[in-house]
Design a protein around this motif. Structure first.
Motif, mmCIF file in Angstrom:
data_model
loop_
_atom_site.group_PDB
_atom_site.id
_atom_site.type_symbol
_atom_site.label_atom_id
_atom_site.label_comp_id
_atom_site.label_asym_id
_atom_site.label_seq_id
_atom_site.Cartn_x
_atom_site.Cartn_y
_atom_site.Cartn_z
ATOM 1 N N ALA A 47 0.829 -1.206 0.000
ATOM 2 C CA ALA A 47 0.000 0.000 0.000
ATOM 3 C C ALA A 47 0.867 1.261 0.000
ATOM 4 O O ALA A 47 0.554 2.235 -0.686
ATOM 5 C CB ALA A 47 -0.938 0.001 1.207
ATOM 6 N N THR A 69 -2.892 5.609 0.022
ATOM 7 C CA THR A 69 -2.323 4.616 0.935
ATOM 8 C C THR A 69 -3.290 4.308 2.074
ATOM 9 O O THR A 69 -3.509 3.148 2.427
ATOM 10 C CB THR A 69 -0.980 5.111 1.490
ATOM 11 O OG1 THR A 69 -0.100 5.378 0.414
ATOM 12 C CG2 THR A 69 -0.360 4.099 2.423
ATOM 13 N N LEU A 72 -6.140 2.088 0.828
ATOM 14 C CA LEU A 72 -5.733 0.703 0.599
ATOM 15 C C LEU A 72 -5.537 -0.064 1.906
ATOM 16 O O LEU A 72 -5.978 -1.207 2.042
ATOM 17 C CB LEU A 72 -4.450 0.661 -0.233
ATOM 18 C CG LEU A 72 -4.587 1.096 -1.688
ATOM 19 C CD1 LEU A 72 -3.218 1.213 -2.328
ATOM 20 C CD2 LEU A 72 -5.456 0.116 -2.451
ATOM 21 N N VAL A 73 -4.891 0.561 2.875
ATOM 22 C CA VAL A 73 -4.647 -0.104 4.157
ATOM 23 C C VAL A 73 -5.958 -0.315 4.910
ATOM 24 O O VAL A 73 -6.182 -1.376 5.502
ATOM 25 C CB VAL A 73 -3.638 0.696 5.007
ATOM 26 C CG1 VAL A 73 -3.530 0.125 6.408
ATOM 27 C CG2 VAL A 73 -2.274 0.712 4.343
#
Length: 130
Positions: A47, A69, A72-73
């Motif tokens: 990510a 990021t 995605l995480v």
């Protein structure tokens, strides 16, 4: 005499089974925990790299990389792993780069662990329109 030895060893198989079973259970749980830690590390690292590539695009900025990021995480692991995401411009291997850093919990027992114990960075070469 042989009858006495046979009586003294009765129940030893049960004790050995319990000891070996406990040892194998601990070993199995340790391997599963290691797998979980590696899964989380690789997911967060991927990510961060994707966020750095997104931030390095010519029409995007650092805030876009941090947002990507975090998304995605959060989708992969949950919001507690995306609380500390930062980005900056710097140099990586002598080239200008976008650097995205993620600090996440390091799970020690299940998902419980050290807060900010895992830190990964993603790097990507900055794209320009020159």
């Amino acid at each position: 005499m042989p009858q006495r030895l046979a009586q003294e060893e009765s129940g030893s198989a049960v004790a050995e089974f319990v000891m070996v079973g406990a040892l194998l259970t601990i070993l199995t749980l340790s391997v599963i925990q290691l797998g979980l830690v590696l899964l989380i590390r690789n997911t967060v690292l991927d990510a961060a790299a994707e966020g750095a590539r997104f931030a390095a695009l010519a029409d995007n900025g650092l805030a876009d990389g941090v947002e990507r990021t975090s998304q995605l995480v959060t989708v992969a692991l949950g919001p507690s792993y995306a609380e500390d995401v930062s980005a900056s411009y710097g140099s990586y291997l002598g080239h200008p780069a976008a650097i995205v850093t993620v600090r996440a919990p390091l799970p020690l027992i299940g998902l419980i662990g050290i807060e900010h114990g895992l830190e990964v960075e993603g790097h990507a070469a900055v794209e320009t329109l020159d």
